[in-house]
Motif scaffolding. Structure first.
Motif, PDB file in Angstrom:
ATOM      1  N   THR A 225       0.680  -1.217   0.023  1.00 37.14           N
ATOM      2  CA  THR A 225      -0.035   0.128  -0.004  1.00 37.14           C
ATOM      3  C   THR A 225       0.822   1.202  -0.100  1.00 37.14           C
ATOM      4  OG1 THR A 225      -1.800  -1.232   1.326  1.00 37.14           O
ATOM      5  CG2 THR A 225      -1.845   0.957   1.113  1.00 37.14           C
ATOM      6  N   ILE A 226       0.762   2.294  -1.024  1.00 40.54           N
ATOM      7  CA  ILE A 226       1.201   3.539  -0.850  1.00 40.54           C
ATOM      8  C   ILE A 226       0.068   4.380  -1.010  1.00 40.54           C
ATOM      9  CG2 ILE A 226       3.391   2.710  -1.781  1.00 40.54           C
ATOM     10  CD1 ILE A 226       2.409   3.530  -4.742  1.00 40.54           C
ATOM     11  N   GLY A 227       0.352   5.790  -1.027  1.00 48.30           N
ATOM     12  CA  GLY A 227      -0.437   6.894  -1.034  1.00 48.30           C
ATOM     13  C   GLY A 227      -0.875   7.359  -2.484  1.00 48.30           C
ATOM     14  N   ASN A 228      -0.201   7.151  -3.345  1.00 50.20           N
ATOM     15  CA  ASN A 228      -0.435   7.440  -4.814  1.00 50.20           C
ATOM     16  C   ASN A 228      -0.176   6.418  -6.090  1.00 50.20           C
ATOM     17  OD1 ASN A 228       2.146   7.426  -4.590  1.00 50.20           O
ATOM     18  ND2 ASN A 228       2.622   8.936  -6.046  1.00 50.20           N
ATOM     19  N   PRO A 229      -1.128   5.173  -5.716  1.00 54.11           N
ATOM     20  CA  PRO A 229      -0.625   4.080  -6.368  1.00 54.11           C
ATOM     21  C   PRO A 229      -0.870   4.467  -7.993  1.00 54.11           C
ATOM     22  CG  PRO A 229      -2.894   3.803  -5.136  1.00 54.11           C
ATOM     23  CD  PRO A 229      -2.185   5.027  -4.736  1.00 54.11           C
ATOM     24  N   HIS A 230      -1.966   5.100  -8.310  1.00 50.09           N
ATOM     25  CA  HIS A 230      -2.349   5.192  -9.794  1.00 50.09           C
ATOM     26  C   HIS A 230      -1.093   6.181 -10.364  1.00 50.09           C
ATOM     27  CE1 HIS A 230      -4.135   6.777 -13.419  1.00 50.09           C
ATOM     28  NE2 HIS A 230      -4.719   5.622 -13.480  1.00 50.09           N
ATOM     29  N   HIS A 232       1.940   6.449  -9.323  1.00 51.34           N
ATOM     30  CA  HIS A 232       3.086   6.001  -9.135  1.00 51.34           C
ATOM     31  C   HIS A 232       3.271   4.915 -10.272  1.00 51.34           C
ATOM     32  CE1 HIS A 232       6.903   4.480  -7.914  1.00 51.34           C
ATOM     33  NE2 HIS A 232       6.436   3.273  -7.343  1.00 51.34           N
ATOM     34  N   LEU A 233       2.496   4.186 -10.279  1.00 54.68           N
ATOM     35  CA  LEU A 233       2.547   2.973 -11.421  1.00 54.68           C
ATOM     36  C   LEU A 233       2.628   3.695 -12.738  1.00 54.68           C
ATOM     37  CD1 LEU A 233       0.159   0.079  -9.895  1.00 54.68           C
ATOM     38  CD2 LEU A 233       2.670   0.689  -9.606  1.00 54.68           C
ATOM     39  N   GLN A 424       3.271   9.042  -0.326  1.00 51.21           N
ATOM     40  CA  GLN A 424       3.402   9.076  -1.686  1.00 51.21           C
ATOM     41  C   GLN A 424       4.846   8.634  -2.148  1.00 51.21           C
ATOM     42  OE1 GLN A 424       1.770  12.347  -3.652  1.00 51.21           O
ATOM     43  NE2 GLN A 424      -0.187  12.299  -2.595  1.00 51.21           N
ATOM     44  N   ALA A 425       4.802   7.698  -2.979  1.00 49.84           N
ATOM     45  CA  ALA A 425       6.258   7.424  -3.772  1.00 49.84           C
ATOM     46  C   ALA A 425       6.547   8.432  -4.588  1.00 49.84           C
ATOM     47  CB  ALA A 425       6.063   5.877  -4.489  1.00 49.84           C
TER      48      ALA A 425
END
Length: 760
Positions: A225-230, A232-233, A424-425
């Motif tokens: 789990t991270i704060g900004n998955p969309h 970041h990916l 967030q990453a």
């Protein structure tokens, strides 16, 4: 002993009760099941039945449907939620439907690839005999590589091998690339900062090569789990990625304890040793046959804790003392595999690890996870806690606080931790150092054309290609950029943050003990250093940076060593400036020069300084991003007239700001550096610089520049709330200070921050 009994024991002891500052009980979660839109093919369902899997969790069913739709997608769920099936099932179904199809699995570590190969073979078994999975990495024997290349339809590797060995030699992989249907990127949350920036550009190179051979593979990501998955990916892939962030897996009850070592001196703020406290908890657990993992933030501490634990256990429990081990990067591959197997089978009952075991290697069921200090992010904290838990059985997580501003902040505000979202990453696709490296590699793989360069690497890539041609690193012919004949750029480009070159640490008999990253060598294996390996201490006799070698011998000593260094910063270019409080803040490029000038010998357990020693080592120099701001001259004069310690106040404010920047960015204080001075020639004023600790920067200081007033306010509050009289490790002292935390002045730091904020 059951975990509930152990918790009752802790709470019943007065000396332990005062250490437990918060206890959070997290309720168990029931499974959420779902069905995919169409049933699996009979052989796949039979393979699942053999594993005892009769139904799919909701996120697994959703992943299967997205896989069938040929969409790029990512599964972003907690540890132990069954993410591997989310990519195994679409991949196996694709190969079952088209036996010539190929899949590539990328893992950040070799250990994960080994673990997933075992799990994949167990899953496919006799039901899917046409699945031929194999590992292709640096440990794969040369004699087996051609066979694997020709026959494996699922290739397990890592970004390093893709970068160094596969893409530069794509002609020999032409059949594989022409049939590549699925690419799996596991542990995608790891790919942030410098490493993540490299991997994002590496994936663009991979997609470019695939297009050359007529394929357009589907990408599947698995992430904690991270704060900004969309965001970041999408940044990693350079294309849209659907995100599955629901978690249908069950989870047992979890108890999380925040454990603060007691104050030994209120005025100085000195607390009992976190290492000793962690060791006591670890040994209490393993003595009672409670299978436990302890995480530390540094290699040296992992080794120290095992050493401490064995000395406590051996007098009364020598059998238990023999069943604990350390684990970290740097060990030889065969040693790591042996430790993993011993933990999985139960031969080991306790392990002390760096974050090398934070990732999803299957090490069997664990009951408890102890964190020796806050890992630096909320996301990593939950990831490490998540390594404990056997199915729906209860688990225990304990965060033992360091004498550190971030740790003490959470000890004073535990409710905020449990309410706080994951960070967030961040990656930096425009870092010119990283991008230039990959443009050279891409040009080697196939000459670069302007339109294609812009499509894959952005407009910044086009301008950098022009600069590389001007510097004669690339050559232009008919509008295309070529690598000069005889060059192999990938071998000179490290995609890891630690740098590609290493120093071999050898014993006097020539046996290689470890490979130490070159950029860490002056700090860890300088002459006179005590280096710890698998619980044993070694005295470094000499370091030769020219030959990339160091020599050591085993030594039983009652001390450890800590390097001392000095840092100089020069402004290269101010890219932005803005008013902030009563001053002006700037952001831009700086030239950083760090030199290890000596080391201290410090007593084990007591932490007393035994002696100081001088060293002569070459400096490490790099250009990076930084934020800087000045204290206006009238306020400097006011402090001087009052005979206050200006240097100590600036230095203390710098330390506290660095310590709290991880609250704003997904990093820790070791990713950041700083310099404070009562007068700097580039600003002609008292100045604080805080910079990204890697060449070119990765956006950390830039985020601080945008949030500077909030950052100042948080720092001011941290210093004001700390109960110590004159400053302590919980507010203004730093474990990484090359000046030994001298000078520091807590009161002046508070005055400076109030002044900057224009608040009394």
């Amino acid at each position: 002993m059951h975990l509930s009994e152990f918790l009752q024991l802790l709470q019943s002891r007065p000396e332990y009760r005062e250490r437990i500052v918060h206890l959070e009980r997290i309720n168990p979660r029931m499974a959420e099941w779902a069905e995919s839109t169409a049933p699996l093919a009979a052989p796949l369902q039979a393979a699942l039945d053999t594993q005892g899997i009769r139904r799919l969790y909701s996120h697994q069913a959703q992943a299967l449907d997205l896989g069938r739709a040929r969409r790029h997608f990512g599964v972003v769920t907690a540890t132990a939620s069954g993410k591997t099936l989310c990519y195994h099932l679409p991949t196996l179904e694709a190969i079952h439907a088209e036996p010539r199809a190929r899949a590539l699995y990328l893992f950040p570590t070799k250990a994960l690839a080994q673990d997933q190969l075992r799990a994949l073979r167990e899953l496919t078994g006799t039901h899917l005999p046409h699945i031929r999975a194999a590992i292709y990495d640096g440990d794969t024997p040369q004699s087996e590589r051609a066979t694997i290349r020709a026959s494996a339809n699922i290739l397990l590797s890592n970004p390093d091998m893709l970068h160094m060995g596969i893409l530069p030699n794509h002609a020999t992989w032409s059949r594989f690339f022409s049939r590549l249907t699925v690419v799996v990127i596991d542990e995608a949350h790891v790919y942030r900062g410098v490493f993540g920036s490299h991997v994002a550009l590496l994936l663009r190179r991979l997609r470019r090569v695939c297009r050359m051979y007529g394929s357009d593979p589907q990408f599947i990501f698995a992430s904690a789990t991270i704060g900004n998955p969309h965001e970041h990916l999408r940044a990693l892939l350079g294309d849209d990625v659907a995100v599955i962030d629901g978690n249908g897996a069950p989870q047992g009850a979890r108890t999380v304890v925040f454990w603060n070592p007691p104050l030994q001196d209120v005025a100085s703020g000195q607390r009992a040793s976190t290492n000793v406290e962690t060791t006591a908890l670890f040994t209490e657990l393993v003595e009672r046959e409670i299978k436990t993992i302890t995480f530390t933030r540094a290699r040296k501490i992992a080794e120290l804790l095992v050493r401490y634990a064995r000395s406590r256990l051996e007098p009364q429990h020598p059998d238990i003392a023999a069943r604990i081990s350390s684990y970290r990067a740097g060990y030889q591959a065969q040693d790591r595999r042996a430790i993993e197997r011993a933990l999985f089978t139960g031969e080991l009952i306790g392990i002390v690890s760096t974050n090398a075991m934070e990732l999803g290697v299957d090490i069997g069921g664990l009951d408890a996870a102890i964190l020796n200090g806050y890992p630096g992010t909320v996301a990593s904290t939950w990831q490490q806690f998540g390594r404990a838990g056997r199915g729906q059985e209860p688990s225990l997580g304990v965060l033992v606080a360091l004498d550190d501003p971030m740790d003490q902040y959470w000890m004073r505000h535990p409710a905020e931790f449990f309410a706080r979202p994951h960070e967030q990453a961040r990656i930096a696709l425009d870092n010119p150092y990283i991008l230039s490296d990959h443009l050279l590699c891409a040009a080697y793989e196939r000459p670069l054309e302007p339109d294609e360069t812009a499509a894959w690497f952005g407009d910044g890539g086009v301008s950098l290609v022009a600069a590389l041609i001007e510097d004669e690193l690339l050559r232009e012919r008919s509008g295309r950029a070529y690598m000069p004949i005889g060059t192999y750029p990938a071998e000179h480009v490290s995609i890891r943050a630690t740098g590609g070159e290493t120093v071999e640490l050898r014993l006097e008999n020539g046996h290689v003990l470890e490979q130490v990253p070159l950029n860490r060598a002056p700090f860890e294996v300088h002459s006179g250093a005590i280096y710890l390996h698998q619980g044993e201490s070694y005295l470094v006799l000499d370091l030769d940076l020219l030959t990339r070698s160091a020599t050591a011998r085993q030594a039983e000593v009652s001390y450890y060593t800590q390097p001392r260094d000095v840092t100089d910063v020069q402004v290269v270019e101010a890219r932005a400036s803005r008013p902030a409080g009563i001053t002006t803040a700037s952001f831009g490029e700086v030239d950083v020069r760090r030199t290890v000038v000596g080391y201290r010998r410090k007593a084990l357990y007591k932490e007393d300084v035994l002696s100081d020693h001088e060293l002569e080592l070459p400096p490490q120099q790099f250009v990076t991003h930084a934020i800087w701001f000045t204290l206006p001259r009238p306020h400097v004069e006011r402090l001087r007239q009052a005979q206050h310690d200006l240097r100590g106040g600036l230095h203390a404010a710098e330390h506290a700001m660095i310590a709290l920047l991880p609250l704003l960015a997904m990093c820790d204080r070791w990713d950041i550096g700083g310099v404070s001075t009562a007068w700097h020639p580039d600003t002609d004023a008292a100045t604080i610089f805080i910079y990204d600790g890697v060449p070119g920067g990765v956006g950390i200081s830039e985020l601080g520049y945008g949030e500077l007033e909030t950052w100042w306010r948080m720092t001011r509050d941290l210093i004001r709330e700390c109960p110590c009289a004159d400053g302590c490790p919980g507010c203004i002292q730093s474990p990484k200070c090359g000046n030994g935390n001298q000078p520091l002045d807590k009161a002046v730091a508070l005055d400076i921050l109030n002044t900057l904020l224009a608040e009394a």
